[in-house]
Design a protein around this motif. Sequence first.
Motif, PDB file in Angstrom:
ATOM      1  N   ILE A  98       0.882  -1.341  -0.204  1.00 22.94           N
ATOM      2  CA  ILE A  98       0.171   0.150  -0.067  1.00 22.94           C
ATOM      3  C   ILE A  98       0.868   1.340   0.100  1.00 22.94           C
ATOM      4  N   LYS A  99       1.019   1.794  -1.216  1.00 19.55           N
ATOM      5  CA  LYS A  99       2.101   2.934  -1.351  1.00 19.55           C
ATOM      6  C   LYS A  99       1.392   4.203  -0.514  1.00 19.55           C
ATOM      7  N   ASN A 100       2.422   5.016  -0.166  1.00 20.72           N
ATOM      8  CA  ASN A 100       2.068   6.319   0.512  1.00 20.72           C
ATOM      9  C   ASN A 100       3.085   7.195  -0.275  1.00 20.72           C
ATOM     10  N   GLU A 101       2.936   8.746  -0.090  1.00 19.90           N
ATOM     11  CA  GLU A 101       3.678   9.507  -0.422  1.00 19.90           C
ATOM     12  C   GLU A 101       5.106   9.443  -0.041  1.00 19.90           C
ATOM     13  N   ASN A 102       5.382   9.207   1.180  1.00 17.97           N
ATOM     14  CA  ASN A 102       6.741   8.938   1.668  1.00 17.97           C
ATOM     15  C   ASN A 102       6.908   7.552   1.477  1.00 17.97           C
ATOM     16  N   VAL A 103       7.828   7.117   0.770  1.00 17.46           N
ATOM     17  CA  VAL A 103       8.139   5.511   0.329  1.00 17.46           C
ATOM     18  C   VAL A 103       8.466   4.759   1.629  1.00 17.46           C
ATOM     19  N   ILE A 104       9.164   5.474   2.598  1.00 17.95           N
ATOM     20  CA  ILE A 104       9.473   4.596   3.871  1.00 17.95           C
ATOM     21  C   ILE A 104       8.227   4.325   4.718  1.00 17.95           C
ATOM     22  N   GLN A 105       7.247   5.137   4.387  1.00 23.80           N
ATOM     23  CA  GLN A 105       5.756   4.522   5.056  1.00 23.80           C
ATOM     24  C   GLN A 105       4.865   3.678   4.447  1.00 23.80           C
ATOM     25  N   ASN A 106       5.426   3.134   3.153  1.00 19.79           N
ATOM     26  CA  ASN A 106       4.457   2.193   2.528  1.00 19.79           C
ATOM     27  C   ASN A 106       4.330   0.917   3.289  1.00 19.79           C
ATOM     28  N   GLU A 107       3.153   0.390   3.202  1.00 26.18           N
ATOM     29  CA  GLU A 107       2.571  -0.550   3.850  1.00 26.18           C
ATOM     30  C   GLU A 107       2.882  -1.961   3.152  1.00 26.18           C
ATOM     31  N   ILE A 108       3.484  -2.825   3.924  1.00 27.13           N
ATOM     32  CA  ILE A 108       3.926  -4.222   3.402  1.00 27.13           C
ATOM     33  C   ILE A 108       3.071  -5.290   3.734  1.00 27.13           C
ATOM     34  N   ILE A 109       2.204  -5.910   3.134  1.00 27.48           N
ATOM     35  CA  ILE A 109       1.291  -7.021   3.433  1.00 27.48           C
ATOM     36  C   ILE A 109       2.042  -8.139   3.186  1.00 27.48           C
TER      37      ILE A 109
END
Length: 115
Positions: A98-109
């Motif tokens: 689940i992508k977020n503007e800040n790549v380090i905050q992307n959620e990994i399932i």
Amino acid sequence: EYCTNRIGNSKHIILAAYAENENVGYLIGYDKNNSFYCWVAAVEEKYRRRGILTQMMIIFENYAKELGYSKVTLKTLNNKREMLSYLVKNNWNFTDIIKNENVIQNEIIAEKEIC
């Protein structure tokens, strides 16, 4: 109250880890979308790399098996490198981002077959 509302009446597990007579970790999992979902898991930084998370995850996975689940799932953040490393080393598969503007905050399932 927040935890009770989130878990509801679903099947669940709540674990606490102790070392040197203090609480150093916890894990909460519950039924979500036909899998047993690890909602939160954490170990105090100074107690990491001692197998505490591994032991909690073994209990979590075994409990899920006892309940009849064939897989376990979780969601973590891209900046949680220690958790991502744990997941790779312990045969979890990354199934979605689940992508977020800040790549380090992307959620990994991630999920793991346990049958």
